[in-house]
Design an enzyme around this catalytic site. Structure first.
Site, PDB file in Angstrom:
ATOM      1  N   TYR A  57       0.850  -1.204   0.000  1.00  0.00           N
ATOM      2  CA  TYR A  57       0.000   0.000   0.000  1.00  0.00           C
ATOM      3  C   TYR A  57       0.879   1.244   0.000  1.00  0.00           C
ATOM      4  CZ  TYR A  57      -4.959  -1.040   0.398  1.00  0.00           C
ATOM      5  OH  TYR A  57      -6.254  -1.370   0.127  1.00  0.00           O
ATOM      6  N   GLU A  59      -0.384   4.896  -0.325  1.00  0.00           N
ATOM      7  CA  GLU A  59      -1.145   6.155  -0.461  1.00  0.00           C
ATOM      8  C   GLU A  59      -0.212   7.350  -0.313  1.00  0.00           C
ATOM      9  OE1 GLU A  59      -2.225   3.616   1.355  1.00  0.00           O
ATOM     10  OE2 GLU A  59      -4.431   3.512   1.381  1.00  0.00           O
ATOM     11  N   ASP A 203      -7.379  13.336 -24.738  1.00  0.00           N
ATOM     12  CA  ASP A 203      -7.365  11.951 -24.269  1.00  0.00           C
ATOM     13  C   ASP A 203      -6.841  11.107 -25.432  1.00  0.00           C
ATOM     14  OD1 ASP A 203      -7.852   9.344 -23.636  1.00  0.00           O
ATOM     15  OD2 ASP A 203      -9.984   9.600 -23.168  1.00  0.00           O
ATOM     16  N   THR A 230      -4.268   5.862 -21.521  1.00  0.00           N
ATOM     17  CA  THR A 230      -4.125   4.587 -20.835  1.00  0.00           C
ATOM     18  C   THR A 230      -2.771   4.018 -21.231  1.00  0.00           C
ATOM     19  OG1 THR A 230      -5.403   3.580 -22.624  1.00  0.00           O
ATOM     20  CG2 THR A 230      -6.558   4.013 -20.564  1.00  0.00           C
ATOM     21  N   LYS A 233      -2.836   0.106 -24.187  1.00  0.00           N
ATOM     22  CA  LYS A 233      -3.286  -0.053 -25.576  1.00  0.00           C
ATOM     23  C   LYS A 233      -2.050  -0.070 -26.482  1.00  0.00           C
ATOM     24  CE  LYS A 233      -7.933   1.853 -24.838  1.00  0.00           C
ATOM     25  NZ  LYS A 233      -8.017   2.605 -23.576  1.00  0.00           N
ATOM     26  N   ARG A 239      -2.463  -2.492 -17.593  1.00  0.00           N
ATOM     27  CA  ARG A 239      -3.731  -1.751 -17.588  1.00  0.00           C
ATOM     28  C   ARG A 239      -3.568  -0.614 -16.582  1.00  0.00           C
ATOM     29  NH1 ARG A 239      -7.312  -4.971 -20.535  1.00  0.00           N
ATOM     30  NH2 ARG A 239      -8.752  -3.234 -20.406  1.00  0.00           N
TER      31      ARG A 239
HETATM   32  N1  DSN Z   1     -12.549   0.058 -24.012  1.00  0.00           N
HETATM   33  C1  DSN Z   1     -11.789   1.059 -24.698  1.00  0.00           C
HETATM   34  C2  DSN Z   1     -11.847   0.904 -26.172  1.00  0.00           C
HETATM   35  O1  DSN Z   1     -12.100  -0.200 -26.602  1.00  0.00           O
HETATM   36  O2  DSN Z   1     -11.658   1.854 -26.907  1.00  0.00           O
HETATM   37  C3  DSN Z   1     -12.168   2.403 -24.285  1.00  0.00           C
HETATM   38  O3  DSN Z   1     -12.537   2.438 -22.965  1.00  0.00           O
END
Ligand code: DSN
Length: 420
Positions: A57, A59, A203, A230, A233, A239
């Site tokens: 942990y 924080e 974003d 994120t 991807k 993740r």
């Molecule tokens: N789930 C993602 C996507 O497939 O684009 C976005 O949150």
């Protein structure tokens, strides 16, 4: 503990979960992942996600934690922040968002007041749920107004956007997308935002890896205030979410993530993100980004030669949206199911102003990050396009689908999944 010993322990304690894990691994090896938001994480990422950092942990932030025992967690979080800033040319990075939705929520809640107006892209034109879809909590807390793409060529209509901005006077202009296959100049958004005195947020969750590889534009170079992405991807990391911002917003962003929105960060995820940022700064990753874009262009061209209608007519990034109603007389749910049967994983997708509902929309969405991570190139894109078009024209014929599935498996057998 070597992996075989870990597997033996799991086999003894929970054979059902082990069987599901092995089934998923076999599915990922034999099939091909074409969902543009999915990827095969770097092997180092899988190691760190299953490491001792998951037990801790933490924080707070490096040097200012609420619990003891932070010598190594401070080190990995500081490294993650420094590497993220260097990679994306940012003043400040927060590496704690648990994933994409809390990441965007932390920005809105940290920089705006409930009820403020945010100008963002319409969901069916490519925006994301967290960009104010009425079904999301953000859509209830903030007043989202929308811009759309031009139906003639799929470009953002900046004149229409300026008009909406002048009328709605947003506090923030958001760009970025999850199903928009084109690129744009971030300076155009910045000009509109500056005219109405709004903050700018991009974003770039889908293309974060392509920006890191320097093969797509970086909104921070155009003076954006905040950029979110994120890490799982096109970046091939764990993740998770990453917020990058100008120095003047650093305190507000950090306070908004913790304690504003989240509790303890996932330090196994932070360690894996730190390694991802290092790997993404290498020449090999730049070559990967270049190949992702080349493969997307090759796949789009091969589909177009097979009379498949692509939303906006093509792609400038890693993804494309197929209008399967017009191309094959199938809705997106049926097309996705048919492709599942030949081991090609895709997702049904709404198209701009779709007349059909989201669970049975007019499109499917494809992307090349995962296939490229397996090492596939132009020749494989040609074969994938052929399998897609033949499957969606096979009318559900089981014999034809079995032959097509064998073609997918012949392809995937030659390109192992990294890390599995
Ligand atoms: N789930 C993602 C996507 O497939 O684009 C976005 O949150």
């Amino acid at each position: 503990m070597p992996q075989s010993a870990e597997r033996a322990e799991l086999a003894a304690s929970d054979p059902e979960i082990l069987a599901a894990l092995e089934g998923e691994e076999a599915r990922q090896r034999a099939g091909l992942e074409l969902i543009p938001s999915e990827n095969y994480a770097f092997p180092e990422v899988l190691t760190l996600l299953g490491s001792a950092f998951t037990n801790k942990y933490s924080e707070g932030y490096p040097g200012r934690r609420y619990y003891g025992g932070q010598e190594y967690t401070d080190r990995i979080e500081s490294l993650a922040r420094e590497r993220a800033c260097a990679l994306f040319r940012a003043d400040h990075a927060n590496v704690q968002p648990l994933s994409g939705s809390p990441m965007n929520q932390a920005v809105y809640l940290g920089l705006l007041e409930p009820g403020d107006t945010i100008l963002a892209m319409d969901l069916s034109h490519g925006g994301h749920l967290t960009h104010g879809a009425p079904v999301s909590h953000m859509g209830r807390i903030f007043n989202f107004v929308r811009y759309k793409t031009d139906p003639r060529d799929g470009a953002i209509d900046f004149e229409a956007l300026r008009k909406v901005a002048r009328e709605a006077k947003p506090k923030m202009v958001v760009c970025g997308y999850s199903s928009y296959p084109r690129d744009y100049d971030y300076a155009d958004f910045k000009r509109v935002a500056d005219e109405v005195g709004a903050l700018t947020m991009a974003d770039v969750s889908h293309i974060g890896g392509l920006i890191a590889a320097n093969v797509m534009r970086n909104p921070l170079d155009a003076g954006f205030d905040v950029m979110t992405t994120t890490t799982h991807k096109s970046l091939r990391g764990p993740r998770g979410g990453l917020i990058l911002c100008k120095a003047e917003f650093a305190k507000k962003i950090d306070a908004s993530v913790f304690p504003g929105l989240q509790g303890g960060p996932h330090m196994n995820q932070v360690a894996a993100a730190a390694t991802t940022f290092r790997l993404a700064a290498t020449p090999a990753f730049r070559a990967y980004g270049t190949a992702v874009l080349a493969n997307a262009r090759a796949l789009a061209a091969a589909l177009t030669r097979r009379q498949v209608k692509l939303v906006t007519g093509g792609t400038d990034n890693h993804l494309m949206v197929l209008d399967v109603v017009q191309s094959f007389g199938l809705d997106g749910a049926k097309a996705q199911a048919a492709l599942d049967r030949v081991d090609l994983t895709t997702n049904k997708q709404v198209i701009p102003d779709d007349p059909l509902p989201p669970m049975r929309p007019s499109g499917i969405r494809l992307g090349t990050p995962a296939a490229t991570a397996r090492g596939m190139g132009a020749a494989e894109m040609e074969e994938i396009a052929a399998i897609i078009a033949e499957t969606l024209r096979a009318g559900g014929d089981a014999e034809a689908e079995a032959l097509l599935a064998a073609r997918t498996r012949a392809l995937t057998a030659r390109f192992p999944v990294p890390g599995l």
